[in-house]
Design an enzyme around this catalytic site. Structure first.
Site, PDB file in Angstrom:
ATOM      1  N   GLU A 156     -12.919   1.556   3.016  1.00 52.90           N
ATOM      2  CA  GLU A 156     -12.275   1.941   4.397  1.00 52.90           C
ATOM      3  C   GLU A 156     -12.283   3.215   4.835  1.00 52.90           C
ATOM      4  OE1 GLU A 156      -7.746   0.872   5.361  1.00 52.90           O
ATOM      5  OE2 GLU A 156      -7.718   2.185   4.176  1.00 52.90           O
ATOM      6  N   GLU A 172       1.288  -1.194   0.362  1.00 55.95           N
ATOM      7  CA  GLU A 172       0.086   0.240  -0.218  1.00 55.95           C
ATOM      8  C   GLU A 172       0.936   1.029   0.579  1.00 55.95           C
ATOM      9  OE1 GLU A 172      -2.806   0.126   3.116  1.00 55.95           O
ATOM     10  OE2 GLU A 172      -3.735   1.755   2.028  1.00 55.95           O
TER      11      GLU A 172
HETATM   12 MN    MN Z   1      -5.864   2.082   3.441  1.00 52.84          MN
END
Ligand code: MN
Length: 290
Positions: free
Chosen positions: A241, A147
């Protein structure tokens, strides 16, 4: 077709039987295909219980994580690096046992504001570990995706271009890039170029608003982002998220600086995000007809 997923912290801050059961049920009820579980303490995670709860549902599962100061593979201390490799291997094993195919997040270091730039030694250490972990992951049918997070949460790289350079040095094509709209909105020049640059090296996507609350109530240019995903025919997971003081995990809430309440009804938030993501995907799909 992308699996549309939801981060478990939308529903629960604890991951024993009760919390996981709630996360699985609510994720399914909100219309998602996949539940993303944060593996914050892989060695303490009760795999058997999670497996049992997931077996009762038709949800797919993925896991995300970041390392801790004691397991930072970007450290110069060989003992810490070794502990990090063990933690990553454990996480791969858990994802595989749960029947998942994706392990994503800040797999290359700690999710925190580092006091200085990454060192060449730390970078090389993390790359050596990931090269080995990726081979084990591939044998288990698990894909690793790194990420890209903003400067306050990592010093290794903060843009998609930086992640691609880092991965070029690793030299293992099985490791992919994980882009998150929240971080892109802070660090990238726009929402299209990074996706085009990653193209088939994009392995996982997080959808978060600029303040990590309700999608559409902040400054992220989701229209451009979803167009870009369509341009590269992205078909990997797309997971929502969102974080609020309404649901708290002791480790993650502090490292993500979740200090205020952006929502209090998880069900409403989750359903809204699922509809929002599917709506954007449907819209860009129709561009092929133009
Ligand atoms: Mn994230």
């Amino acid at each position: 077709m992308s699996d549309i997923g939801c981060h478990a912290l939308v529903w629960t801050g604890t991951f024993e039987r009760e919390g996981l059961t709630r996360a699985v049920e609510r994720t399914r009820n909100a219309g998602y295909d996949l539940l993303e579980i944060p593996l914050l303490r892989p060695h303490a995670f009760d795999v058997a219980t999670a497996k049992e709860i997931l077996a009762d549902s038709d949800l797919d599962v993925s896991a995300s994580m970041g390392l801790s100061d004691a397991t930072d593979i970007g450290s110069a201390d060989p003992e810490i690096v070794k502990a990090g490799e063990q933690t990553l291997n454990k996480a791969v094993e858990i994802v595989s046992e749960l029947g998942g195919r994706h392990l994503c997040g800040v797999l290359y270091g700690v999710l925190k504001k580092y006091p200085g730039p990454a060192t060449a030694q730390g970078r090389a250490n993390s790359q050596d570990v990931l090269r080995r972990v990726a081979r084990r992951a591939a044998d288990s049918g698990v894909q690793l995706s790194l990420e890209v997070v903003n400067r306050y949460e990592s010093n290794m790289f903060n843009t998609c271009k930086g992640a691609l350079e880092y991965l070029d040095e690793v030299g293992d094509d099985s490791i992919k890039v994980h882009l998150d709209s929240y971080h892109m909105n802070i660090e990238e020049s726009g929402m299209i170029a990074p996706v085009l640059a990653a193209a088939d090296r994009l392995g996982y996507v997080h959808i978060g608003e600029s303040h990590r609350g309700y999608l559409g109530s902040g400054t992220v240019d989701f229209g451009s982002f979803f167009r870009a995903l369509a341009m590269v025919d992205y078909d990997g997971p797309i997971a929502f998220e969102s974080f609020s003081t309404a649901v708290v995990d002791d480790i993650l809430s502090v490292s993500l600086a979740v200090w205020r309440n952006l929502w209090d009804d998880s069900d409403d938030l989750g359903r809204h995000a699922n509809d929002f993501i599917r709506g954007k995907l449907r819209a860009v799909e129709t561009i092929a007809l133009h």
